[in-house]
Design a protein around this motif. Structure first.
Motif, mmCIF file in Angstrom:
data_model
loop_
_atom_site.group_PDB
_atom_site.id
_atom_site.type_symbol
_atom_site.label_atom_id
_atom_site.label_comp_id
_atom_site.label_asym_id
_atom_site.label_seq_id
_atom_site.Cartn_x
_atom_site.Cartn_y
_atom_site.Cartn_z
ATOM 1 N N VAL A 1 57.331 69.837 -68.038
ATOM 2 C CA VAL A 1 58.052 70.609 -69.056
ATOM 3 C C VAL A 1 57.619 70.078 -70.418
ATOM 4 N N MET A 2 56.900 70.907 -71.165
ATOM 5 C CA MET A 2 56.347 70.466 -72.442
ATOM 6 C C MET A 2 57.297 70.804 -73.580
ATOM 7 N N LEU A 3 57.623 69.762 -74.355
ATOM 8 C CA LEU A 3 58.493 69.913 -75.514
ATOM 9 C C LEU A 3 57.693 69.668 -76.784
ATOM 10 N N ASP A 4 58.040 70.369 -77.827
ATOM 11 C CA ASP A 4 57.479 70.105 -79.145
ATOM 12 C C ASP A 4 58.222 68.900 -79.717
ATOM 13 N N ALA A 5 57.521 67.773 -79.909
ATOM 14 C CA ALA A 5 58.170 66.533 -80.335
ATOM 15 C C ALA A 5 58.821 66.653 -81.703
ATOM 16 N N THR A 6 58.394 67.625 -82.505
ATOM 17 C CA THR A 6 58.997 67.790 -83.832
ATOM 18 C C THR A 6 60.355 68.489 -83.751
ATOM 19 N N ILE A 7 60.588 69.265 -82.687
ATOM 20 C CA ILE A 7 61.894 69.907 -82.472
ATOM 21 C C ILE A 7 62.233 69.836 -80.980
ATOM 22 N N PRO A 8 62.495 68.622 -80.462
ATOM 23 C CA PRO A 8 62.682 68.461 -79.013
ATOM 24 C C PRO A 8 64.104 68.781 -78.566
ATOM 25 N N PHE A 9 64.228 68.985 -77.256
ATOM 26 C CA PHE A 9 65.521 69.166 -76.597
ATOM 27 C C PHE A 9 66.356 70.287 -77.216
ATOM 28 N N GLU A 10 65.678 71.398 -77.507
ATOM 29 C CA GLU A 10 66.392 72.609 -77.872
ATOM 30 C C GLU A 10 67.120 73.146 -76.631
ATOM 31 N N LYS A 11 68.067 74.040 -76.837
ATOM 32 C CA LYS A 11 68.823 74.585 -75.718
ATOM 33 C C LYS A 11 67.910 75.214 -74.675
ATOM 34 N N GLN A 12 66.861 75.898 -75.124
ATOM 35 C CA GLN A 12 65.943 76.538 -74.183
ATOM 36 C C GLN A 12 65.179 75.495 -73.364
ATOM 37 N N ASP A 13 64.829 74.350 -73.959
ATOM 38 C CA ASP A 13 64.169 73.269 -73.218
ATOM 39 C C ASP A 13 65.054 72.803 -72.070
ATOM 40 N N LEU A 14 66.345 72.613 -72.348
ATOM 41 C CA LEU A 14 67.277 72.140 -71.322
ATOM 42 C C LEU A 14 67.440 73.173 -70.214
ATOM 43 N N GLN A 15 67.435 74.451 -70.581
ATOM 44 C CA GLN A 15 67.561 75.502 -69.569
ATOM 45 C C GLN A 15 66.322 75.564 -68.678
ATOM 46 N N ILE A 16 65.155 75.306 -69.266
ATOM 47 C CA ILE A 16 63.919 75.298 -68.469
ATOM 48 C C ILE A 16 63.946 74.149 -67.469
ATOM 49 N N VAL A 17 64.370 72.954 -67.912
ATOM 50 C CA VAL A 17 64.466 71.818 -66.997
ATOM 51 C C VAL A 17 65.458 72.125 -65.879
ATOM 52 N N ASP A 18 66.589 72.729 -66.223
ATOM 53 C CA ASP A 18 67.596 73.063 -65.214
ATOM 54 C C ASP A 18 67.045 74.058 -64.203
ATOM 55 N N LEU A 19 66.240 75.016 -64.671
ATOM 56 C CA LEU A 19 65.604 75.983 -63.771
ATOM 57 C C LEU A 19 64.673 75.273 -62.787
ATOM 58 N N VAL A 20 63.870 74.346 -63.292
ATOM 59 C CA VAL A 20 62.937 73.611 -62.435
ATOM 60 C C VAL A 20 63.692 72.790 -61.394
ATOM 61 N N VAL A 21 64.795 72.179 -61.802
ATOM 62 C CA VAL A 21 65.601 71.380 -60.877
ATOM 63 C C VAL A 21 66.192 72.270 -59.791
ATOM 64 N N ARG A 22 66.685 73.459 -60.161
ATOM 65 C CA ARG A 22 67.240 74.376 -59.157
ATOM 66 C C ARG A 22 66.178 74.803 -58.146
ATOM 67 N N GLU A 23 64.930 74.896 -58.597
ATOM 68 C CA GLU A 23 63.834 75.246 -57.680
ATOM 69 C C GLU A 23 63.416 74.060 -56.819
ATOM 70 N N GLY A 24 63.932 72.857 -57.144
ATOM 71 C CA GLY A 24 63.642 71.684 -56.321
ATOM 72 C C GLY A 24 62.301 71.042 -56.581
ATOM 73 N N ARG A 25 61.761 71.188 -57.777
ATOM 74 C CA ARG A 25 60.450 70.620 -58.079
ATOM 75 C C ARG A 25 60.580 69.285 -58.807
ATOM 76 N N ALA A 26 59.588 68.408 -58.614
ATOM 77 C CA ALA A 26 59.549 67.154 -59.361
ATOM 78 C C ALA A 26 59.277 67.466 -60.832
ATOM 79 N N VAL A 27 59.855 66.662 -61.741
ATOM 80 C CA VAL A 27 59.811 66.966 -63.170
ATOM 81 C C VAL A 27 59.227 65.809 -63.959
ATOM 82 N N VAL A 28 58.364 66.150 -64.923
ATOM 83 C CA VAL A 28 57.900 65.214 -65.952
ATOM 84 C C VAL A 28 58.093 65.908 -67.294
ATOM 85 N N ILE A 29 58.665 65.210 -68.269
ATOM 86 C CA ILE A 29 58.851 65.787 -69.597
ATOM 87 C C ILE A 29 57.786 65.221 -70.528
#
Length: 458
Positions: A277-305
């Motif tokens: 999950v690629m984040l823009d370091a200048t504006i990290p952890f926006e609401k959409q970033d968190l929703q993308i991570v949550d989607l990946v977790v629901r799919e059961g995939r390993a995650v690297v930010i």
């Protein structure tokens, strides 16, 4: 090695439809809007007993080299140079256009093997346009209808001289499912999907990793539409990288084409083993970033930010501390997830990214023996027993791991419906900490005892 066949032509002549027909799946996005395809997309094609690599390309258009259209044309020209034979597709129903003739001259100057394909040739109107294609000077045009599958026998005859590979079984890829995988097979490609908001730098990073301008990039947001797979080798380990379209908030996705792009990105996540999950370091952890991570977790995939554009951060020490604290606070469902600083443009941190990916992939495949789990469970219950509910105590009997990819644990208890969610979180958090299961989703199921002779059953 199978022959490489590139499909070229002006926009909206049916190149992606023909690509999907030859690979046997709806891989490329198809829409009536001209210019849907932008990147080169490769697939394993079959036509009768012929096996070859097919490459879908952007529509050939005349444009300034620095513009988006000009960069798309450069990608198409690179595909032409790398191909063994080119399928030059024209639209039989609209007839030849000046643009067709211009690019016919371009193909003639390259000296490539060219097969002229007159698409949309079904019916009387289509056949009239196919006869008109003779004036292009590439020999007999092959009249086909990619949408209806007509004319494939004629296309087979035209491609047979260039595709003489013997018949082999082609692996078109399968959706990753939960399962007991045991040892990791390092001979199979590790499937890594790169996701994130638009303009986070996904395509730029992949180009830097593989060392070539394979994917279309630029300052414009939302350049990538199709999910493009790229084969790569990292220290002898085969890797398949999936670039995806930027994922915006669902309320903002109104255009039909963007909806198709998002669906393609979600499909790529399901095909992946590790999702970066690629984040823009200048504006990290926006609401959409968190929703993308949550989607990946629901799919059961390993995650690297991945924190991209790290080269633009000024006070890096403070920013790094703040981002780690923010990550732990906002993403408790993947506590301990690897956080990597990188710059896709400069090429910094890419080796650290791949080390994090391989480590979290090993964790995702891990199995814990039943004896270890039950020794751990005994200590955990002794330290903090489950609470009594409605005056009746809950007995936890034993525990086992049912699956890996991701790890799925089953706890057998006297009253599974009465176990509070807070106690389930307590078990999951201690599991993660005790067995070093950081950065992956964990699944925990509660089951009752089916033994009718269990006298201790409440």
């Amino acid at each position: 090695m199978p022959a490489t066949v590139a499909i070229v032509g002006r926009p909206n002549v049916g190149k992606s439809t023909l690509f999907n027909r030859l690979v046997g799946k709806r891989l490329a996005l198809v829409d009536d809007t001209p210019g849907v395809t932008r990147d080169r997309r490769e697939g394993d094609a079959r036509l009768g007993d012929l096996r070859f690599t097919i490459v879908d390309t952007a529509g050939l258009e005349e444009a300034d080299a620095d513009s988006l259209t000009g960069r798309m044309r450069a990608q198409t020209e690179e595909a032409i140079r790398a191909a063994d034979v080119v399928l030059f597709v024209v639209d039989s129903r609209s007839g030849l256009t000046p643009l067709d003739k211009t690019f016919g001259e371009l193909l003639r100057r390259t000296g490539q093997n060219v097969v002229l394909v007159a698409n949309k040739s079904e019916g009387t109107a289509g056949m009239a346009g196919a006869y008109e294609a003779y004036e292009m000077g590439f020999g007999d045009p092959v009249a086909v209808s990619a949408e209806h599958g007509e004319g494939m026998a004629s296309l087979y005859e035209a491609l047979e001289p260039y595709c003489t590979e013997p018949e082999v079984d082609v692996d078109l890829g399968e959706e990753v499912a939960d399962g007991d995988e045991g040892e990791i097979d390092t001979s199979k490609p590790l499937r890594i999907c790169i996701v994130g908001r638009p303009n986070a730098g996904k395509s730029t990073m992949i180009n830097r990793i593989i060392g070539e301008d394979r994917l279309l990039t630029g300052p414009e947001a939302g350049i990538t539409r199709d999910s493009i797979s790229v084969d790569w080798d990292w220290h002898g380990r085969p890797v398949k990288l999936f670039d995806t379209a930027g994922l915006r908030r669902k309320s903002r996705v109104q255009d039909k084409l963007e909806k198709l792009s998002v669906a393609d990105a979600l499909r790529a996540i399901r095909f992946a083993e590790v999702v970066v999950v690629m984040l823009d370091a200048t504006i990290p952890f926006e609401k959409q970033d968190l929703q993308i991570v949550d989607l990946v977790v629901r799919e059961g995939r390993a995650v690297v930010i991945a924190l991209n554009k790290w080269d633009l951060i000024e006070d890096r020490g403070k920013a790094w501390k703040d981002m780690r604290e923010t990550c732990e606070r906002l993403l408790p469902q993947v506590r301990g997830v690897p956080l990597v600083r990188l710059s896709g443009l400069m090429g910094d941190g890419l080796d650290d990214l791949m080390k994090a990916v391989t480590k979290v992939h090993q964790t995702w495949n891990r199995r814990v023996s039943t004896s270890q789990l039950n020794r751990w469970l005994e200590n955990i219950i002794e330290r903090h027993p489950p609470p009594a509910v409605a005056g009746r105590r809950i007995k936890i009997r034993y525990m086992t791991q049912a699956k890996s990819r991701p790890p799925h644990f089953i706890v057998f208890t006297s009253r599974p419906d009465a176990v509070p969610e807070s106690y389930t979180r307590y078990l999951v958090n201690n599991l993660r900490e005790s067995f070093e299961l950081d950065g992956i989703p964990l699944r925990l199921s509660l089951r009752g005892s089916d033994n009718p002779f269990d006298k201790d059953k409440d």
